[in-house]
Scaffold this active site. Structure first.
Site, PDB file in Angstrom:
ATOM      1  N   CYS A   1       0.798  -1.234   0.000  1.00 19.85           N
ATOM      2  CA  CYS A   1       0.000   0.000   0.000  1.00 19.85           C
ATOM      3  C   CYS A   1       0.830   1.284   0.000  1.00 19.85           C
ATOM      4  CB  CYS A   1      -0.914  -0.001   1.222  1.00 19.85           C
ATOM      5  SG  CYS A   1      -2.164  -1.279   1.136  1.00 19.85           S
TER       6      CYS A   1
HETATM    7  N1  NAD Z   1      -3.031  -5.945   1.877  1.00 19.45           N
HETATM    8  C1  NAD Z   1      -3.358  -4.821   2.470  1.00 19.45           C
HETATM    9  O1  NAD Z   1      -2.895  -4.550   3.572  1.00 19.45           O
HETATM   10  C2  NAD Z   1      -4.332  -3.848   1.854  1.00 19.45           C
HETATM   11  C3  NAD Z   1      -4.882  -2.847   2.666  1.00 19.45           C
HETATM   12  C4  NAD Z   1      -5.779  -1.970   2.129  1.00 19.45           C
HETATM   13  C5  NAD Z   1      -6.117  -2.065   0.775  1.00 19.45           C
HETATM   14  N2  NAD Z   1      -5.553  -3.026  -0.002  1.00 19.45           N
HETATM   15  C6  NAD Z   1      -5.959  -3.084  -1.408  1.00 19.45           C
HETATM   16  O2  NAD Z   1      -6.855  -4.164  -1.572  1.00 19.45           O
HETATM   17  C7  NAD Z   1      -6.695  -4.760  -2.853  1.00 19.45           C
HETATM   18  C8  NAD Z   1      -6.412  -6.247  -2.696  1.00 19.45           C
HETATM   19  O3  NAD Z   1      -5.195  -6.392  -1.995  1.00 19.45           O
HETATM   20  P1  NAD Z   1      -4.748  -7.750  -1.315  1.00 19.45           P
HETATM   21  O4  NAD Z   1      -3.598  -7.416  -0.439  1.00 19.45           O
HETATM   22  O5  NAD Z   1      -5.922  -8.460  -0.735  1.00 19.45           O
HETATM   23  O6  NAD Z   1      -4.230  -8.562  -2.601  1.00 19.45           O
HETATM   24  P2  NAD Z   1      -3.917 -10.138  -2.674  1.00 19.45           P
HETATM   25  O7  NAD Z   1      -2.965 -10.302  -3.799  1.00 19.45           O
HETATM   26  O8  NAD Z   1      -3.572 -10.657  -1.323  1.00 19.45           O
HETATM   27  O9  NAD Z   1      -5.329 -10.782  -3.059  1.00 19.45           O
HETATM   28  C9  NAD Z   1      -5.977 -10.534  -4.256  1.00 19.45           C
HETATM   29  C10 NAD Z   1      -6.748 -11.781  -4.651  1.00 19.45           C
HETATM   30  O10 NAD Z   1      -7.470 -11.496  -5.850  1.00 19.45           O
HETATM   31  C11 NAD Z   1      -7.445 -12.664  -6.642  1.00 19.45           C
HETATM   32  N3  NAD Z   1      -7.770 -12.319  -8.011  1.00 19.45           N
HETATM   33  C12 NAD Z   1      -6.937 -11.972  -9.022  1.00 19.45           C
HETATM   34  N4  NAD Z   1      -7.637 -11.741 -10.137  1.00 19.45           N
HETATM   35  C13 NAD Z   1      -8.931 -11.939  -9.823  1.00 19.45           C
HETATM   36  C14 NAD Z   1     -10.150 -11.852 -10.547  1.00 19.45           C
HETATM   37  N5  NAD Z   1     -10.173 -11.491 -11.826  1.00 19.45           N
HETATM   38  N6  NAD Z   1     -11.284 -12.136  -9.898  1.00 19.45           N
HETATM   39  C15 NAD Z   1     -11.303 -12.476  -8.594  1.00 19.45           C
HETATM   40  N7  NAD Z   1     -10.175 -12.572  -7.868  1.00 19.45           N
HETATM   41  C16 NAD Z   1      -9.025 -12.300  -8.465  1.00 19.45           C
HETATM   42  C17 NAD Z   1      -6.057 -13.217  -6.451  1.00 19.45           C
HETATM   43  O11 NAD Z   1      -5.986 -14.588  -6.799  1.00 19.45           O
HETATM   44  C18 NAD Z   1      -5.861 -12.992  -4.948  1.00 19.45           C
HETATM   45  O12 NAD Z   1      -6.314 -14.095  -4.194  1.00 19.45           O
HETATM   46  C19 NAD Z   1      -5.563  -3.987  -3.528  1.00 19.45           C
HETATM   47  O13 NAD Z   1      -6.111  -2.969  -4.313  1.00 19.45           O
HETATM   48  C20 NAD Z   1      -4.823  -3.373  -2.368  1.00 19.45           C
HETATM   49  O14 NAD Z   1      -4.159  -2.192  -2.740  1.00 19.45           O
HETATM   50  C21 NAD Z   1      -4.682  -3.932   0.517  1.00 19.45           C
END
Ligand code: NAD
Length: 438
Positions: free
Chosen positions: A275
């Site tokens: 992030c």
């Molecule tokens: N990790 C954090 O601390 C955090 C905090 C706040 C916001 N975010 C935001 O949240 C979002 C997700 O982050 P994350 O850390 O959970 O990512 P992540 O990589 O842990 O998880 C994302 C998931 O989405 C899946 N995916 C990929 N393509 C897909 C599709 N077409 N349909 C459905 N699922 C699909 C992946 O297989 C994966 O399991 C990002 O935009 C990130 O910036 C993350």
């Protein structure tokens, strides 16, 4: 009256069917919280291994207990699938897919586009769709909305509802969680905001409706830009203090005694995680397209990305003081995760520090209790099995991540030289010249 809409009553009595798209660090905790509240939740992810783990009742995310998942899966209120057609039965959809940057540092919204194309055929009247992935202002309205309704006769705010709600989870944190961190929600129309707020009110302790989707998108970027800029500032203060021979940690602790007008940030080897290093760049990218340069972001980014090189220069100086060169010295990096007590190496400054040390000809090893293997495009390393033995055998130990389970007294006792980027040794070092800081 929103109360008269069919979806409202399903959200009100929690009989609504929910689909969470993307079961990662954000999606799995969210799916769990929604299911615990009483909603019937399906998680949809193309990653079969995550879906299988979920259906076995196993958590693969540290912040979610396996016992919690198991209970919900056994009760039938939470399950996983790779089949996007399940969206046809969903009343509410949360999208939690990755939003990385490309190598060129431009936003990569391909996951949002792909998920929108996957669910578009199953869009139906009286459903609410909420984007949670961090992105630049305008994405929900300008990119997601047209994809969702392409070729369909669905009117947003009337037939279905679309909103943005930023996820604010801080992995590893126990006091503020997905459930009790206030949830900001902004819709494409006011009705969209109200319906999305109603959806989350069923499961979250507090929901904060805002005027538009753009306000909600920008809120997330303000929060993370605030952190990035303040970390950049304190990193530069550390460099300034070093030039003047002042201990920056003493300065920060003293400043933090001020009960108002100061917020404590700490310096370190650089930014990490999915992030803080990335999100502000969505904003600077968007502003570039509007002929505006986001100067604070650019400056903070420059200082923060320079920190790994600064750390390596301090290691070089520390070895030099002991009559050794960086080339050929054995350097042990402690901690590969981007922050303490988690297993996430995304954007971790440890990767840059290790790479730079290797380029300088050092023999680099690392230890991280949470990360047994370090495999990236450029690195292939295994965590040393015996930490204290490796400490004793190294010319310099570089503390990058201050995991709480480390025995810092034992590390101090055995090390020949320590570069402590986190002040992990604190008072243990007591001015010993074999320990250097930022
Ligand atoms: N990790 C954090 O601390 C955090 C905090 C706040 C916001 N975010 C935001 O949240 C979002 C997700 O982050 P994350 O850390 O959970 O990512 P992540 O990589 O842990 O998880 C994302 C998931 O989405 C899946 N995916 C990929 N393509 C897909 C599709 N077409 N349909 C459905 N699922 C699909 C992946 O297989 C994966 O399991 C990002 O935009 C990130 O910036 C993350």
């Amino acid at each position: 009256m929103i109360e008269n809409r069919p979806l409202f009553s399903k959200l009100d009595d929690l009989s609504a069917q929910i689909a969470v798209l993307g079961l990662g660090y954000v999606g799995l905790p969210l799916a769990t919280v929604l299911a615990e509240a009483g909603y019937d939740v399906v998680g949809i992810d193309p990653d079969q291994s995550k879906v299988d783990a979920l259906n076995r009742g196993t958590s693969y995310i540290d912040d979610v207990e396996t016992s919690q998942v198991k209970k919900l899966v056994e009760a039938g209120s939470l399950r996983g699938t790779t089949d996007f057609s399940e969206v046809k039965d969903a009343d509410a959809v949360s999208i939690c897919v990755p939003t990385p940057l490309r190598k060129t540092r431009d936003p990569d919204l391909s996951y949002i586009i792909s998920v929108a194309e996957s669910i578009a055929p199953y869009m139906h009247p009286e459903m609410v769709v909420v984007l949670e992935s961090t992105t630049y202002p305008g994405t929900t309205r300008e990119l997601l909305l047209p994809k969702l309704i392409e070729g369909r006769n669905l009117i947003v705010g009337e037939d279905f509802y679309l909103a943005f709600s930023p996820e604010r989870v801080d992995p590893g944190r126990e006091d503020w969680t997905t459930k009790n961190t206030p949830k900001v929600v902004g819709g494409i129309t006011q009705t969209c905001t109200m319906m999305a707020a109603k959806f989350y009110q069923g499961a979250m302790d507090s929901v904060v409706p805002v005027a538009t989707a753009e306000v909600a998108e920008m809120t997330k970027l303000l929060e993370n830009t605030f952190r990035m800029v303040n970390i950049g500032l304190v990193n530069e203060i550390a460099i300034m203090c070093d030039r003047m021979g002042i201990n920056v940690w003493d300065v920060i602790d003293a400043a933090a005694t001020k009960p108002f007008g100061f917020m404590k940030f700490t310096p370190g080897p650089g930014l990490g995680g999915h992030c803080i290093p990335i999100d502000p760049l969505f904003l600077s990218w968007k502003l570039r397209s509007l002929n505006y340069t986001a100067r604070f972001i650019d400056l903070a980014s420059e200082i923060n990305t320079g920190m790994p090189r600064y750390v390596v220069s301090k290691v070089q100086q520390a070895l030099n003081d002991q009559g050794k060169a960086l080339r050929g010295s054995r350097v042990l990096v402690l901690g590969a995760a981007y922050k303490p007590d988690i297993d996430d190496v995304r954007e971790s400054p440890a990767l840059d520090v290790i790479g730079l040390l290797q380029q300088s000809g050092s023999v680099v090893n690392y230890h991280d209790p949470y990360i047994p293997e370090l495999q990236t495009d450029d690195l292939s390393l295994t965590s040393v099995p015996d930490l204290i033995k490796a400490v004793a055998e190294s010319d310099c130990v570089v503390i990058i991540t201050n995991h709480s389970q480390y025995d810092y007294q034992a590390i101090y006792n055995k090390a020949q030289c320590i570069m402590d980027t986190r002040n992990a040794l604190g008072k243990i070092a007591g001015g010993d010249p074999k320990v250097v800081g930022l």
